[in-house]
Scaffold this motif. Structure first.
Motif, PDB file in Angstrom:
ATOM      1  N   VAL A  79      -1.398   6.253  -0.831  1.00  0.00           N
ATOM      2  CA  VAL A  79      -1.483   4.908  -0.253  1.00  0.00           C
ATOM      3  C   VAL A  79      -2.940   4.469  -0.152  1.00  0.00           C
ATOM      4  N   LEU A  80      -3.803   5.364   0.310  1.00  0.00           N
ATOM      5  CA  LEU A  80      -5.219   5.024   0.433  1.00  0.00           C
ATOM      6  C   LEU A  80      -5.849   4.733  -0.931  1.00  0.00           C
ATOM      7  N   GLU A  81      -5.460   5.482  -1.940  1.00  0.00           N
ATOM      8  CA  GLU A  81      -5.982   5.233  -3.286  1.00  0.00           C
ATOM      9  C   GLU A  81      -5.520   3.878  -3.809  1.00  0.00           C
ATOM     10  N   GLU A  82      -4.257   3.532  -3.531  1.00  0.00           N
ATOM     11  CA  GLU A  82      -3.757   2.224  -3.954  1.00  0.00           C
ATOM     12  C   GLU A  82      -4.506   1.102  -3.245  1.00  0.00           C
ATOM     13  N   ILE A  83      -4.751   1.278  -1.949  1.00  0.00           N
ATOM     14  CA  ILE A  83      -5.490   0.265  -1.193  1.00  0.00           C
ATOM     15  C   ILE A  83      -6.907   0.139  -1.745  1.00  0.00           C
ATOM     16  N   LYS A  84      -7.533   1.260  -2.044  1.00  0.00           N
ATOM     17  CA  LYS A  84      -8.892   1.242  -2.599  1.00  0.00           C
ATOM     18  C   LYS A  84      -8.913   0.527  -3.945  1.00  0.00           C
ATOM     19  N   GLU A  85      -7.915   0.818  -4.792  1.00  0.00           N
ATOM     20  CA  GLU A  85      -7.844   0.141  -6.086  1.00  0.00           C
ATOM     21  C   GLU A  85      -7.675  -1.359  -5.907  1.00  0.00           C
ATOM     22  N   ASP A  86      -6.828  -1.762  -4.953  1.00  0.00           N
ATOM     23  CA  ASP A  86      -6.626  -3.186  -4.690  1.00  0.00           C
ATOM     24  C   ASP A  86      -7.920  -3.838  -4.215  1.00  0.00           C
ATOM     25  N   LEU A  87      -8.645  -3.141  -3.337  1.00  0.00           N
ATOM     26  CA  LEU A  87      -9.922  -3.684  -2.851  1.00  0.00           C
ATOM     27  C   LEU A  87     -10.950  -3.782  -3.980  1.00  0.00           C
TER      28      LEU A  87
END
Length: 94
Positions: A79-87
Protein backbone atom coordinates in the motif's frame (compact mmCIF):
# COMPACT_ATOMS: atom_id res chain seq x y z
CA UNK A 1 22.08 -30.32 -30.85
CA UNK A 2 24.91 -28.46 -29.18
CA UNK A 3 25.17 -27.88 -25.44
CA UNK A 4 25.78 -24.34 -24.25
CA UNK A 5 28.20 -24.98 -21.39
CA UNK A 6 28.57 -21.28 -20.64
CA UNK A 7 24.81 -20.94 -20.10
CA UNK A 8 24.64 -24.11 -17.99
CA UNK A 9 27.54 -22.96 -15.81
CA UNK A 10 26.06 -19.50 -15.38
CA UNK A 11 22.65 -20.88 -14.36
CA UNK A 12 24.28 -23.24 -11.89
CA UNK A 13 26.33 -20.49 -10.28
CA UNK A 14 23.44 -18.05 -10.12
CA UNK A 15 21.08 -20.58 -8.51
CA UNK A 16 23.68 -22.26 -6.31
CA UNK A 17 22.88 -20.41 -3.08
CA UNK A 18 19.12 -20.58 -3.41
CA UNK A 19 17.03 -23.02 -1.47
CA UNK A 20 13.68 -24.38 -2.60
CA UNK A 21 10.54 -22.46 -1.69
CA UNK A 22 10.03 -23.46 1.91
CA UNK A 23 8.92 -21.68 5.00
CA UNK A 24 9.18 -22.36 8.68
CA UNK A 25 5.92 -24.29 8.77
CA UNK A 26 7.37 -26.79 6.29
CA UNK A 27 10.32 -27.39 8.58
CA UNK A 28 8.03 -27.70 11.60
CA UNK A 29 5.90 -30.25 9.74
CA UNK A 30 8.95 -32.34 8.83
CA UNK A 31 10.22 -32.21 12.40
CA UNK A 32 6.78 -33.16 13.70
CA UNK A 33 6.70 -36.21 11.45
CA UNK A 34 10.19 -37.21 12.58
CA UNK A 35 9.24 -36.96 16.25
CA UNK A 36 5.99 -38.87 15.63
CA UNK A 37 7.96 -41.77 14.14
CA UNK A 38 10.38 -42.02 17.06
CA UNK A 39 9.79 -44.78 19.60
CA UNK A 40 11.20 -44.24 23.08
CA UNK A 41 13.14 -47.11 24.64
CA UNK A 42 12.88 -45.83 28.18
CA UNK A 43 10.68 -43.63 30.31
CA UNK A 44 13.27 -40.86 30.20
CA UNK A 45 13.24 -40.90 26.40
CA UNK A 46 9.44 -40.92 26.49
CA UNK A 47 9.40 -37.81 28.65
CA UNK A 48 11.91 -36.11 26.35
CA UNK A 49 9.74 -36.90 23.32
CA UNK A 50 6.64 -35.62 25.11
CA UNK A 51 8.48 -32.40 25.93
CA UNK A 52 9.69 -32.11 22.34
CA UNK A 53 6.11 -32.54 21.06
CA UNK A 54 4.87 -29.82 23.42
CA UNK A 55 7.66 -27.45 22.41
CA UNK A 56 6.95 -28.15 18.75
CA UNK A 57 3.30 -27.18 19.27
CA UNK A 58 4.44 -23.88 20.78
CA UNK A 59 6.85 -23.29 17.90
CA UNK A 60 4.05 -23.96 15.42
CA UNK A 61 1.79 -21.40 17.15
CA UNK A 62 4.53 -18.76 17.13
CA UNK A 63 5.40 -19.53 13.51
CA UNK A 64 1.79 -19.09 12.43
CA UNK A 65 1.61 -15.79 14.30
CA UNK A 66 4.82 -14.59 12.70
CA UNK A 67 3.59 -15.61 9.25
CA UNK A 68 0.38 -13.64 9.79
CA UNK A 69 2.39 -10.60 10.88
CA UNK A 70 4.62 -10.92 7.82
CA UNK A 71 1.57 -11.03 5.57
CA UNK A 72 0.10 -7.91 7.20
CA UNK A 73 3.41 -6.05 6.92
CA UNK A 74 3.80 -7.05 3.26
CA UNK A 75 0.33 -5.70 2.54
CA UNK A 76 1.20 -2.44 4.29
CA UNK A 77 4.42 -2.12 2.31
CA UNK A 78 2.52 -2.70 -0.93
CA UNK A 79 0.00 0.00 0.00
CA UNK A 80 2.80 2.42 0.88
CA UNK A 81 4.58 1.69 -2.40
CA UNK A 82 1.37 2.34 -4.33
CA UNK A 83 0.86 5.62 -2.48
CA UNK A 84 4.47 6.61 -3.19
CA UNK A 85 4.04 5.80 -6.88
CA UNK A 86 0.85 7.88 -6.99
CA UNK A 87 2.64 10.80 -5.32
CA UNK A 88 5.60 10.49 -7.67
CA UNK A 89 3.27 10.38 -10.69
CA UNK A 90 1.40 13.44 -9.41
CA UNK A 91 4.67 15.36 -9.04
CA UNK A 92 5.83 14.48 -12.56
CA UNK A 93 2.48 15.47 -14.07
CA UNK A 94 2.69 19.03 -12.72
Amino acid sequence: MSVDYYKLTKEFLVNEGQSPDTNILTYVQALSETIANMRPRSQAEGRRLAMARQQLKEIKKYAKRLQEQINVLEERVNVLEEIKEDLDNAKTNR
